[in-house]
Motif scaffolding. Structure first.
Motif, PDB file in Angstrom:
ATOM      1  N   LYS A   2       0.836  -1.191   0.000  1.00  0.00           N
ATOM      2  CA  LYS A   2       0.000   0.000   0.000  1.00  0.00           C
ATOM      3  C   LYS A   2       0.875   1.247   0.000  1.00  0.00           C
ATOM      4  CE  LYS A   2      -3.647   2.343   2.581  1.00  0.00           C
ATOM      5  NZ  LYS A   2      -4.488   2.332   3.793  1.00  0.00           N
ATOM      6  N   HIS A   3       0.589   2.140  -0.948  1.00  0.00           N
ATOM      7  CA  HIS A   3       1.359   3.368  -1.054  1.00  0.00           C
ATOM      8  C   HIS A   3       0.560   4.518  -0.451  1.00  0.00           C
ATOM      9  CE1 HIS A   3       3.525   1.518  -4.797  1.00  0.00           C
ATOM     10  NE2 HIS A   3       3.831   0.921  -3.661  1.00  0.00           N
ATOM     11  N   THR A   4       1.202   5.304   0.386  1.00  0.00           N
ATOM     12  CA  THR A   4       0.534   6.416   1.045  1.00  0.00           C
ATOM     13  C   THR A   4       1.345   7.688   0.850  1.00  0.00           C
ATOM     14  OG1 THR A   4       1.658   6.002   3.144  1.00  0.00           O
ATOM     15  CG2 THR A   4      -0.429   4.860   2.778  1.00  0.00           C
ATOM     16  N   ALA A   5       0.767   8.816   1.269  1.00  0.00           N
ATOM     17  CA  ALA A   5       1.422  10.109   1.094  1.00  0.00           C
ATOM     18  C   ALA A   5       2.419  10.401   2.197  1.00  0.00           C
ATOM     19  CB  ALA A   5       0.374  11.222   1.033  1.00  0.00           C
ATOM     20  N   GLN A   6       2.561   9.501   3.174  1.00  0.00           N
ATOM     21  CA  GLN A   6       3.525   9.708   4.248  1.00  0.00           C
ATOM     22  C   GLN A   6       4.015   8.364   4.765  1.00  0.00           C
ATOM     23  OE1 GLN A   6       0.862  12.031   6.744  1.00  0.00           O
ATOM     24  NE2 GLN A   6       0.621  10.328   8.149  1.00  0.00           N
ATOM     25  N   HIS A   7       5.201   8.391   5.362  1.00  0.00           N
ATOM     26  CA  HIS A   7       5.781   7.167   5.905  1.00  0.00           C
ATOM     27  C   HIS A   7       6.392   7.496   7.261  1.00  0.00           C
ATOM     28  CE1 HIS A   7       7.545   3.114   5.623  1.00  0.00           C
ATOM     29  NE2 HIS A   7       8.553   3.638   6.294  1.00  0.00           N
ATOM     30  N   ALA A   8       5.975   6.766   8.282  1.00  0.00           N
ATOM     31  CA  ALA A   8       6.437   7.024   9.644  1.00  0.00           C
ATOM     32  C   ALA A   8       7.778   6.343   9.898  1.00  0.00           C
ATOM     33  CB  ALA A   8       5.403   6.532  10.652  1.00  0.00           C
ATOM     34  N   LEU A   9       8.677   7.096  10.560  1.00  0.00           N
ATOM     35  CA  LEU A   9       9.985   6.579  10.947  1.00  0.00           C
ATOM     36  C   LEU A   9      10.297   7.034  12.362  1.00  0.00           C
ATOM     37  CD1 LEU A   9      12.452   7.298   7.970  1.00  0.00           C
ATOM     38  CD2 LEU A   9      11.516   5.084   8.650  1.00  0.00           C
ATOM     39  N   THR A  10      11.204   6.312  13.004  1.00  0.00           N
ATOM     40  CA  THR A  10      11.784   6.777  14.254  1.00  0.00           C
ATOM     41  C   THR A  10      13.262   7.060  13.990  1.00  0.00           C
ATOM     42  OG1 THR A  10      10.250   5.488  15.607  1.00  0.00           O
ATOM     43  CG2 THR A  10      12.271   6.251  16.659  1.00  0.00           C
ATOM     44  N   LEU A  11      13.652   8.318  14.175  1.00  0.00           N
ATOM     45  CA  LEU A  11      15.040   8.726  13.991  1.00  0.00           C
ATOM     46  C   LEU A  11      15.554   9.317  15.296  1.00  0.00           C
ATOM     47  CD1 LEU A  11      14.830  10.602  10.545  1.00  0.00           C
ATOM     48  CD2 LEU A  11      15.495   8.223  10.944  1.00  0.00           C
ATOM     49  N   ALA A  12      16.645   8.817  15.788  1.00  0.00           N
ATOM     50  CA  ALA A  12      17.254   9.321  17.026  1.00  0.00           C
ATOM     51  C   ALA A  12      16.233   9.390  18.159  1.00  0.00           C
ATOM     52  CB  ALA A  12      17.885  10.689  16.787  1.00  0.00           C
ATOM     53  N   GLY A  13      15.333   8.408  18.185  1.00  0.00           N
ATOM     54  CA  GLY A  13      14.330   8.343  19.238  1.00  0.00           C
ATOM     55  C   GLY A  13      13.120   9.228  19.024  1.00  0.00           C
ATOM     56  N   GLU A  14      13.077   9.958  17.922  1.00  0.00           N
ATOM     57  CA  GLU A  14      11.965  10.859  17.629  1.00  0.00           C
ATOM     58  C   GLU A  14      11.118  10.310  16.484  1.00  0.00           C
ATOM     59  OE1 GLU A  14      10.883  13.873  18.890  1.00  0.00           O
ATOM     60  OE2 GLU A  14      12.297  13.661  20.554  1.00  0.00           O
ATOM     61  N   SER A  15       9.809  10.460  16.616  1.00  0.00           N
ATOM     62  CA  SER A  15       8.895  10.058  15.548  1.00  0.00           C
ATOM     63  C   SER A  15       8.821  11.161  14.500  1.00  0.00           C
ATOM     64  CB  SER A  15       7.489   9.785  16.110  1.00  0.00           C
ATOM     65  OG  SER A  15       7.521   8.705  17.026  1.00  0.00           O
ATOM     66  N   VAL A  16       9.045  10.798  13.253  1.00  0.00           N
ATOM     67  CA  VAL A  16       8.965  11.749  12.153  1.00  0.00           C
ATOM     68  C   VAL A  16       8.160  11.120  11.028  1.00  0.00           C
ATOM     69  CG1 VAL A  16      11.193  12.776  12.755  1.00  0.00           C
ATOM     70  CG2 VAL A  16      11.087  10.987  10.990  1.00  0.00           C
ATOM     71  N   LEU A  17       7.742  11.956  10.095  1.00  0.00           N
ATOM     72  CA  LEU A  17       7.031  11.496   8.906  1.00  0.00           C
ATOM     73  C   LEU A  17       7.797  11.947   7.671  1.00  0.00           C
ATOM     74  CD1 LEU A  17       3.326  12.400   9.812  1.00  0.00           C
ATOM     75  CD2 LEU A  17       4.379  10.142   9.918  1.00  0.00           C
ATOM     76  N   LEU A  18       8.051  11.022   6.769  1.00  0.00           N
ATOM     77  CA  LEU A  18       8.540  11.384   5.444  1.00  0.00           C
ATOM     78  C   LEU A  18       7.314  11.637   4.575  1.00  0.00           C
ATOM     79  CD1 LEU A  18      11.341   8.696   4.888  1.00  0.00           C
ATOM     80  CD2 LEU A  18      11.453  10.864   6.138  1.00  0.00           C
ATOM     81  N   LEU A  19       7.270  12.772   3.922  1.00  0.00           N
ATOM     82  CA  LEU A  19       6.100  13.160   3.158  1.00  0.00           C
ATOM     83  C   LEU A  19       6.367  13.043   1.665  1.00  0.00           C
ATOM     84  CD1 LEU A  19       5.070  16.380   5.138  1.00  0.00           C
ATOM     85  CD2 LEU A  19       4.337  14.011   5.517  1.00  0.00           C
TER      86      LEU A  19
END
Length: 219
Positions: A2-19
């Motif tokens: 499934k392809h979406t407009a955002q992808h969740a990641l955890t970087l250096a302990g922080e939650s971020v979204l790649l858009l």
């Protein structure tokens, strides 16, 4: 997949979204991170007599507005190359940027100076952009233009304009991508009318490709 407009990641302990809009969103700070917007690149080429399309500044500003409509944002950090060259100070380009700024007076704007910014000069003071040098530290992150900037923090950078070359038989596509490694994340170029450098990920790196308004990890 499934392809979406955002992808969740955890970087250096922080939650971020790649858009898929070629930006990173840090929810805890309500921050958008954008690399290599290159305002005024087209006008710079036209000043040299090269016939290139008009309207790239408008495209960039509309793309920023599209992101602001997607997420709750109180600040934008630009990872360098905000202006392409001195020709980017052309009145029409500056007027368009100021009109956009007047529509978003509450936004905090920070520019981590990149190599093009050093040649182009700082943006108009009327844009109310805070200017900093790399590495710009905030929380566990070092906001940089150059990916190889030395820092003990996790580096978020641009400069490379990463693209990934997908191949199928004799056909191929060059698609903008995020390149994630253990100590840094390189963002794709945000600006319209920007080229790209084909990356070859190392074994400990992951690629997230952007295409048709969606973002997806490569297997």
């Amino acid at each position: 997949m499934k392809h979406t407009a955002q992808h969740a990641l955890t970087l250096a302990g922080e939650s971020v979204l790649l858009l898929a809009g070629r930006a990173l969103y840090w929810p805890a700070q309500q921050m958008l991170v954008v690399a290599d917007i290159h305002f005024g690149k087209a006008v710079s080429f036209r000043a040299l007599g090269v016939p290139v399309p008009r309207g790239t500044t408008t495209q960039n500003l509309q793309a920023l507005d599209a992101l602001l409509a997607q997420v709750a944002c109180r600040q934008i950090v630009f990872l360098g190359d905000f202006l392409h060259a001195r020709a980017a100070h052309a009145p029409a380009t500056v007027a368009a940027m100021l009109a956009w700024r007047r529509r978003h007076p509450q936004l905090l704007l920070t520019l981590v100076r990149g190599n093009h910014d050093l040649h182009a000069g700082d943006p108009s003071s009327l844009l109310a952009v805070t200017l900093v040098d790399e590495p710009y530290r905030l929380g566990p992150f070092a906001f940089c233009h150059h990916p190889d900037t030395a820092s003990e923090a996790y580096v978020l950078a641009g400069h490379v304009h990463p693209v990934y070359h997908l191949r199928s038989g004799h056909d191929g596509l060059r698609l903008p991508c995020f390149l994630q490694g253990p100590s840094r994340l390189i963002l794709p170029a945000f600006g319209a009318f920007t080229g790209g450098y084909a990356v070859r990920p190392a074994l400990d790196e992951a690629v997230y490709v952007v295409a048709d308004g969606a973002i997806f990890p490569l297997p």
